[in-house]
Design a protein around this motif. Structure first.
Motif, PDB file in Angstrom:
ATOM      1  N   LEU A 188       0.817  -1.207   0.000  1.00  5.51           N
ATOM      2  CA  LEU A 188       0.000   0.000   0.000  1.00  5.51           C
ATOM      3  C   LEU A 188       0.857   1.267   0.000  1.00  5.51           C
ATOM      4  CD1 LEU A 188      -2.931   0.938   0.082  1.00  5.51           C
ATOM      5  CD2 LEU A 188      -2.795   0.940   2.566  1.00  5.51           C
ATOM      6  N   THR A 189       1.898   1.278   0.806  1.00  6.33           N
ATOM      7  CA  THR A 189       2.788   2.435   0.879  1.00  6.33           C
ATOM      8  C   THR A 189       3.528   2.642  -0.437  1.00  6.33           C
ATOM      9  OG1 THR A 189       3.068   2.119   3.261  1.00  6.33           O
ATOM     10  CG2 THR A 189       4.713   3.465   2.153  1.00  6.33           C
ATOM     11  N   LEU A 190       4.051   1.549  -1.000  1.00  5.50           N
ATOM     12  CA  LEU A 190       4.754   1.662  -2.278  1.00  5.50           C
ATOM     13  C   LEU A 190       3.831   2.194  -3.364  1.00  5.50           C
ATOM     14  CD1 LEU A 190       6.970  -1.548  -2.495  1.00  5.50           C
ATOM     15  CD2 LEU A 190       7.739   0.818  -2.442  1.00  5.50           C
ATOM     16  N   LEU A 191       2.649   1.651  -3.434  1.00  2.00           N
ATOM     17  CA  LEU A 191       1.683   2.075  -4.444  1.00  2.00           C
ATOM     18  C   LEU A 191       1.361   3.554  -4.310  1.00  2.00           C
ATOM     19  CD1 LEU A 191      -0.287   0.991  -6.637  1.00  2.00           C
ATOM     20  CD2 LEU A 191      -1.935   0.701  -4.796  1.00  2.00           C
ATOM     21  N   ASP A 192       1.040   3.975  -3.108  1.00  2.00           N
ATOM     22  CA  ASP A 192       0.656   5.358  -2.856  1.00  2.00           C
ATOM     23  C   ASP A 192       1.792   6.330  -3.146  1.00  2.00           C
ATOM     24  OD1 ASP A 192      -0.980   7.485  -1.906  1.00  2.00           O
ATOM     25  OD2 ASP A 192       0.036   7.364   0.027  1.00  2.00           O
ATOM     26  N   ARG A 193       2.943   6.056  -2.618  1.00  3.38           N
ATOM     27  CA  ARG A 193       4.039   7.015  -2.707  1.00  3.38           C
ATOM     28  C   ARG A 193       4.742   7.026  -4.054  1.00  3.38           C
ATOM     29  NH1 ARG A 193       6.518   6.713   3.324  1.00  3.38           N
ATOM     30  NH2 ARG A 193       4.652   7.426   4.411  1.00  3.38           N
ATOM     31  N   VAL A 194       4.820   5.891  -4.703  1.00  7.26           N
ATOM     32  CA  VAL A 194       5.447   5.884  -6.027  1.00  7.26           C
ATOM     33  C   VAL A 194       4.574   6.651  -7.015  1.00  7.26           C
ATOM     34  CG1 VAL A 194       6.091   4.393  -7.963  1.00  7.26           C
ATOM     35  CG2 VAL A 194       6.827   3.827  -5.654  1.00  7.26           C
ATOM     36  N   LEU A 195       3.263   6.484  -6.919  1.00  8.99           N
ATOM     37  CA  LEU A 195       2.383   7.263  -7.789  1.00  8.99           C
ATOM     38  C   LEU A 195       2.444   8.758  -7.454  1.00  8.99           C
ATOM     39  CD1 LEU A 195      -0.650   4.848  -8.122  1.00  8.99           C
ATOM     40  CD2 LEU A 195       0.980   5.490  -9.892  1.00  8.99           C
ATOM     41  N   LEU A 196       2.598   9.087  -6.187  1.00  9.30           N
ATOM     42  CA  LEU A 196       2.787  10.486  -5.816  1.00  9.30           C
ATOM     43  C   LEU A 196       4.092  11.024  -6.400  1.00  9.30           C
ATOM     44  CD1 LEU A 196       1.909  13.000  -4.277  1.00  9.30           C
ATOM     45  CD2 LEU A 196       2.979  12.041  -2.229  1.00  9.30           C
ATOM     46  N   ALA A 197       5.138  10.216  -6.373  1.00  4.63           N
ATOM     47  CA  ALA A 197       6.417  10.631  -6.964  1.00  4.63           C
ATOM     48  C   ALA A 197       6.269  10.831  -8.472  1.00  4.63           C
ATOM     49  CB  ALA A 197       7.498   9.594  -6.662  1.00  4.63           C
ATOM     50  N   LEU A 198       5.470   9.995  -9.127  1.00  6.48           N
ATOM     51  CA  LEU A 198       5.218  10.181 -10.555  1.00  6.48           C
ATOM     52  C   LEU A 198       4.479  11.490 -10.824  1.00  6.48           C
ATOM     53  CD1 LEU A 198       4.232   6.593 -11.750  1.00  6.48           C
ATOM     54  CD2 LEU A 198       6.319   7.862 -12.264  1.00  6.48           C
ATOM     55  N   MET A 199       3.558  11.843  -9.944  1.00  7.04           N
ATOM     56  CA  MET A 199       2.871  13.127 -10.077  1.00  7.04           C
ATOM     57  C   MET A 199       3.866  14.277  -9.950  1.00  7.04           C
ATOM     58  SD  MET A 199      -0.559  12.283  -7.859  1.00  7.04           S
ATOM     59  CE  MET A 199      -0.881  13.990  -7.531  1.00  7.04           C
ATOM     60  N   LEU A 200       4.749  14.175  -8.974  1.00  3.82           N
ATOM     61  CA  LEU A 200       5.769  15.213  -8.801  1.00  3.82           C
ATOM     62  C   LEU A 200       6.690  15.286 -10.016  1.00  3.82           C
ATOM     63  CD1 LEU A 200       6.667  14.687  -5.029  1.00  3.82           C
ATOM     64  CD2 LEU A 200       5.348  16.554  -6.036  1.00  3.82           C
ATOM     65  N   ALA A 201       7.012  14.126 -10.592  1.00  3.39           N
ATOM     66  CA  ALA A 201       7.866  14.114 -11.781  1.00  3.39           C
ATOM     67  C   ALA A 201       7.167  14.794 -12.957  1.00  3.39           C
ATOM     68  CB  ALA A 201       8.240  12.681 -12.143  1.00  3.39           C
ATOM     69  N   GLU A 202       5.874  14.583 -13.085  1.00  7.20           N
ATOM     70  CA  GLU A 202       5.131  15.224 -14.177  1.00  7.20           C
ATOM     71  C   GLU A 202       5.056  16.738 -13.971  1.00  7.20           C
ATOM     72  OE1 GLU A 202       3.480  15.075 -17.828  1.00  7.20           O
ATOM     73  OE2 GLU A 202       4.168  13.311 -16.745  1.00  7.20           O
ATOM     74  N   ILE A 203       4.904  17.165 -12.727  1.00  2.54           N
ATOM     75  CA  ILE A 203       4.917  18.599 -12.432  1.00  2.54           C
ATOM     76  C   ILE A 203       6.297  19.179 -12.732  1.00  2.54           C
ATOM     77  CG2 ILE A 203       4.771  20.324 -10.574  1.00  2.54           C
ATOM     78  CD1 ILE A 203       2.633  18.464  -9.281  1.00  2.54           C
ATOM     79  N   LEU A 204       7.334  18.457 -12.354  1.00  2.00           N
ATOM     80  CA  LEU A 204       8.699  18.900 -12.634  1.00  2.00           C
ATOM     81  C   LEU A 204       8.935  19.008 -14.137  1.00  2.00           C
ATOM     82  CD1 LEU A 204      11.464  19.650 -11.500  1.00  2.00           C
ATOM     83  CD2 LEU A 204      12.042  17.232 -11.517  1.00  2.00           C
ATOM     84  N   TYR A 205       8.473  18.026 -14.886  1.00  2.00           N
ATOM     85  CA  TYR A 205       8.601  18.069 -16.345  1.00  2.00           C
ATOM     86  C   TYR A 205       7.936  19.327 -16.905  1.00  2.00           C
ATOM     87  CZ  TYR A 205       7.327  17.076 -21.181  1.00  2.00           C
ATOM     88  OH  TYR A 205       7.120  17.168 -22.529  1.00  2.00           O
ATOM     89  N   THR A 206       6.759  19.633 -16.382  1.00  7.56           N
ATOM     90  CA  THR A 206       6.029  20.819 -16.839  1.00  7.56           C
ATOM     91  C   THR A 206       6.800  22.093 -16.524  1.00  7.56           C
ATOM     92  OG1 THR A 206       3.953  19.645 -16.494  1.00  7.56           O
ATOM     93  CG2 THR A 206       3.818  22.026 -16.697  1.00  7.56           C
ATOM     94  N   LEU A 207       7.379  22.173 -15.333  1.00  6.05           N
ATOM     95  CA  LEU A 207       8.149  23.355 -14.955  1.00  6.05           C
ATOM     96  C   LEU A 207       9.405  23.508 -15.808  1.00  6.05           C
ATOM     97  CD1 LEU A 207       7.883  23.233 -11.060  1.00  6.05           C
ATOM     98  CD2 LEU A 207       6.732  24.802 -12.624  1.00  6.05           C
ATOM     99  N   VAL A 208      10.088  22.410 -16.064  1.00  6.88           N
ATOM    100  CA  VAL A 208      11.294  22.467 -16.888  1.00  6.88           C
ATOM    101  C   VAL A 208      10.942  22.899 -18.309  1.00  6.88           C
ATOM    102  CG1 VAL A 208      13.101  21.045 -17.962  1.00  6.88           C
ATOM    103  CG2 VAL A 208      12.598  20.804 -15.528  1.00  6.88           C
ATOM    104  N   ARG A 209       9.878  22.334 -18.811  1.00  4.79           N
ATOM    105  CA  ARG A 209       9.449  22.701 -20.164  1.00  4.79           C
ATOM    106  C   ARG A 209       9.053  24.179 -20.235  1.00  4.79           C
ATOM    107  NH1 ARG A 209       5.627  19.115 -24.050  1.00  4.79           N
ATOM    108  NH2 ARG A 209       5.837  20.479 -25.835  1.00  4.79           N
TER     109      ARG A 209
END
Length: 146
Positions: free
Chosen positions: A53-74
């Motif tokens: 449960l923790t892995l599922l929740d937090r890894v998907l949260l990290a993916l959200m942060l990565a997508e936000i980071l991608y948007t900021l870099v772009r």
């Protein structure tokens, strides 16, 4: 004079976005590191459901942060924001909630529990949200093609 002020404001905006990006990257790194440490601790203690449960929740949260980071870099590179990355973040967030909610519901709810209906209603709304985000992405892509 006016042109110099405009350039200063543009540079300031870019610096703000880049600084926010560094903070998001640091937050994602800390999130993944603490997830790994807590996962190992829970694994050693034999709490396998908690690990999943923790892995599922937090890894998907990290993916959200990565997508936000991608948007900021772009944005910092090109100077314009696009809607599609934010819609993708919305899909990831909704799917994350669906997965976590169903994983939690397996242990806590049974069919006779009235709270189960609330979970089903939330799952239905989240499913509609994912469909709406997907349709919005398709619409944005079709408008970009014109």
């Amino acid at each position: 004079m006016k042109r110099d002020a405009y350039r200063i404001l543009q540079a300031t905006e870019t610096v703000i976005y880049l600084f926010a990006g560094f903070l998001i990257a640091a937050g994602a790194a800390i999130l993944l590191l603490t997830t790994l440490l807590e996962g190992v601790e829970n694994l050693v203690a034999g709490r396998y459901h908690e690990v999943a449960l923790t892995l599922l929740d937090r890894v998907l949260l990290a993916l959200m942060l990565a997508e936000i980071l991608y948007t900021l870099v772009r944005f910092a590179r090109e100077g314009s924001l696009e809607a599609t990355p934010f819609l993708i973040i919305g899909i990831i967030a909704a799917v994350r909630r669906v997965l976590v909610l169903t994983a939690e519901a397996v242990e806590k709810f049974d069919l006779s529990d009235p709270a189960f209906m609330a979970v089903l209603a939330e799952l239905g709304l989240l499913a509609l949200l994912v469909v709406a985000f997907a349709l919005a992405i398709r619409l944005v892509k079709s408008l970009e093609g014109r």
